[in-house]
Design an enzyme around this catalytic site. Structure first.
Site, PDB file in Angstrom:
ATOM      1  N   ASN A  67       3.891   1.373  -1.637  1.00  0.00           N
ATOM      2  CA  ASN A  67       4.278   1.495  -2.844  1.00  0.00           C
ATOM      3  C   ASN A  67       3.195   2.032  -3.925  1.00  0.00           C
ATOM      4  O   ASN A  67       3.612   3.124  -4.583  1.00  0.00           O
ATOM      5  CB  ASN A  67       4.552   0.222  -3.569  1.00  0.00           C
ATOM      6  CG  ASN A  67       5.769  -0.660  -2.661  1.00  0.00           C
ATOM      7  OD1 ASN A  67       6.331   0.061  -1.847  1.00  0.00           O
ATOM      8  ND2 ASN A  67       5.447  -2.047  -2.722  1.00  0.00           N
ATOM      9  N   TYR A 108      11.573  -7.222   5.431  1.00  0.00           N
ATOM     10  CA  TYR A 108      11.749  -8.130   4.401  1.00  0.00           C
ATOM     11  C   TYR A 108      12.794  -8.051   3.544  1.00  0.00           C
ATOM     12  O   TYR A 108      13.471  -6.772   3.432  1.00  0.00           O
ATOM     13  CB  TYR A 108      10.301  -8.356   3.583  1.00  0.00           C
ATOM     14  CG  TYR A 108      10.140  -7.300   2.469  1.00  0.00           C
ATOM     15  CD1 TYR A 108      10.567  -7.367   1.128  1.00  0.00           C
ATOM     16  CD2 TYR A 108       9.602  -5.838   2.861  1.00  0.00           C
ATOM     17  CE1 TYR A 108      10.471  -6.475   0.298  1.00  0.00           C
ATOM     18  CE2 TYR A 108       9.338  -5.002   1.974  1.00  0.00           C
ATOM     19  CZ  TYR A 108       9.998  -5.133   0.571  1.00  0.00           C
ATOM     20  OH  TYR A 108       9.666  -4.093  -0.411  1.00  0.00           O
ATOM     21  N   THR A 140       0.843  -1.215  -0.017  1.00  0.00           N
ATOM     22  CA  THR A 140       0.069  -0.046  -0.019  1.00  0.00           C
ATOM     23  C   THR A 140       0.984   1.152  -0.102  1.00  0.00           C
ATOM     24  O   THR A 140       0.505   2.384  -0.521  1.00  0.00           O
ATOM     25  CB  THR A 140      -1.073   0.058   1.099  1.00  0.00           C
ATOM     26  OG1 THR A 140      -0.145  -0.246   2.397  1.00  0.00           O
ATOM     27  CG2 THR A 140      -1.993  -0.952   1.079  1.00  0.00           C
ATOM     28  N   GLY A 186       2.856  -4.272  -9.857  1.00  0.00           N
ATOM     29  CA  GLY A 186       1.527  -4.166  -9.580  1.00  0.00           C
ATOM     30  C   GLY A 186       0.940  -2.835  -8.741  1.00  0.00           C
ATOM     31  O   GLY A 186      -0.265  -2.372  -9.028  1.00  0.00           O
ATOM     32  N   ASP A 187       1.850  -2.873  -7.669  1.00  0.00           N
ATOM     33  CA  ASP A 187       1.280  -1.697  -6.728  1.00  0.00           C
ATOM     34  C   ASP A 187       1.528  -0.293  -7.546  1.00  0.00           C
ATOM     35  O   ASP A 187       0.502   0.521  -7.473  1.00  0.00           O
ATOM     36  CB  ASP A 187       2.407  -1.687  -5.619  1.00  0.00           C
ATOM     37  CG  ASP A 187       2.346  -3.029  -4.968  1.00  0.00           C
ATOM     38  OD1 ASP A 187       1.337  -3.766  -4.661  1.00  0.00           O
ATOM     39  OD2 ASP A 187       3.285  -3.415  -4.253  1.00  0.00           O
ATOM     40  N   ALA A 204      -2.593  -8.372 -20.807  1.00  0.00           N
ATOM     41  CA  ALA A 204      -3.342  -7.199 -21.158  1.00  0.00           C
ATOM     42  C   ALA A 204      -4.111  -7.248 -19.704  1.00  0.00           C
ATOM     43  O   ALA A 204      -4.376  -8.151 -19.081  1.00  0.00           O
ATOM     44  CB  ALA A 204      -4.336  -7.358 -22.113  1.00  0.00           C
ATOM     45  N   ARG A 222       7.875 -10.436  10.224  1.00  0.00           N
ATOM     46  CA  ARG A 222       6.877  -9.402  10.611  1.00  0.00           C
ATOM     47  C   ARG A 222       5.625  -9.489  11.612  1.00  0.00           C
ATOM     48  O   ARG A 222       4.873  -8.927  11.764  1.00  0.00           O
ATOM     49  CB  ARG A 222       6.243  -8.730   9.319  1.00  0.00           C
ATOM     50  CG  ARG A 222       5.243 -10.084   8.707  1.00  0.00           C
ATOM     51  CD  ARG A 222       4.908  -9.904   7.274  1.00  0.00           C
ATOM     52  NE  ARG A 222       4.152  -8.683   6.884  1.00  0.00           N
ATOM     53  CZ  ARG A 222       3.753  -8.573   5.494  1.00  0.00           C
ATOM     54  NH1 ARG A 222       4.030  -9.472   4.703  1.00  0.00           N
ATOM     55  NH2 ARG A 222       3.286  -7.271   5.205  1.00  0.00           N
TER      56      ARG A 222
END
Length: 306
Positions: A34, A88, A32, A256-257, A229, A103
């Site tokens: 990123n 991480y 979140t 993706g972020d 796509a 974590r």
């Protein structure tokens, strides 16, 4: 007051990324965060807030300082004595990454510990963003607190965006994720799932099946699918938007972020969904050509406007 801010809710961790030999570079990242990083780079006129919980250790202070140096606030996020951030490490095989996490006792697991502060941090936000990872790190009552706060912000006029971002190891069970994620979709305006995650969790056979399932709850759905796509579905009508091919990616962390951040920035700027997805692909393509999850602001802006 006119809602103009952008807020993202979740966990930002210490990130160790491998360099040549035994040396490691430490940064700050998390799904979140990123997304907020890209969104803030592309919407610099909007106040940016990262809502989480932080420790009082030197690493937490450095993290908050890093946010501030880049124009990102923390709202009224709790600072918890004795707590510390998660950590991480990224290891790469070519451009493909693997993650090792520490974590379990991270401060961010207490981000909903003060419901009044959480609600206050979400006031006057044009956009509120969160993810399945945000939900997965919380216990049941805290998830309910978070979803109630998001619903309240939405009722007050905030646009809510959500990426299910399914990570099996973070959930108590697959069934818990299957129950909780639809609850999040019920308070969502824009859903940004990734097809392989949805296939793993809900056994969807195609991105179209994912779009149709989520479209029963959410008016605007964008199904990401790696180098294939993205499928943009708006009120039942779907359109594929081709990805940008990168011949020699350096590091796919955060792609993706960053797509999500590019898409949401474009939508806030008034671009139609298909054009927003095109710009988001360009942003993601830029990110995979740098190491780590966070590309420089200027790199993101250049890609967005290309």
């Amino acid at each position: 007051m006119t809602a103009n801010g952008i807020a993202s809710i979740g966990e930002c961790m210490l990130e160790l990324s491998g360099q040549a030999g035994p040396n490691w570079r430490m940064g700050f990242a998390g799904d979140t965060f990123n997304t907020l990083w890209a969104l803030h780079a592309l919407s610099p006129e909007r106040p940016a807030t990262y809502i989480s919980a932080f420790g009082d250790d030197p690493f937490s202070r450095d993290q908050i300082d890093f946010f501030a140096q880049n124009g990102i606030g923390i709202g009224i996020s709790p600072v918890i004595a004795g707590a510390r951030p998660g950590l991480y490490a990224i290891t790469l095989t070519g451009a493909e990454r693997a993650f090792t996490y520490w974590r379990s006792d991270a401060a961010a697991r207490q981000l909903a510990s003060d419901p009044a502060a959480l609600a206050k941090s979400l006031e006057n936000q044009a956009l509120v963003y969160f993810s399945g990872i945000t939900l997965a790190i919380l216990d049941g009552p805290a998830r309910r607190t978070l979803l109630d706060a998001v619903a309240k912000a939405r009722a007050a006029g905030s646009l809510v965006a959500f990426d299910p971002n399914y990570r099996p190891r973070l959930w108590q069970s697959r069934e818990a994720a299957q129950t909780t994620i639809p609850e999040a979709l019920a308070v969502t305006d824009i859903a940004l799932p990734t097809f392989p995650d949805e296939q793993m969790l809900f056994a969807d056979e195609t991105p179209q099946a994912t779009a149709e399932r989520l479209g029963k709850q959410v008016g605007e759905v964008v199904v990401k699918n790696g180098e294939d796509a993205a499928l943009v579905a708006l009120n039942g009508t779907a359109q594929p938007v081709p990805a940008v091919h990168v011949a020699t990616p350096v590091d796919t962390t955060g792609a993706g972020d960053s797509f999500n951040g590019g898409y949401l920035a474009a939508r806030l700027a008034g671009h139609v969904p298909a054009d927003a997805a095109r710009r988001a692909h360009q942003v993601a393509a830029a990110v995979v050509q740098v190491r780590g999850a966070l590309a420089p602001f200027e790199v993101l802006r250049t890609a967005f406007e290309a």
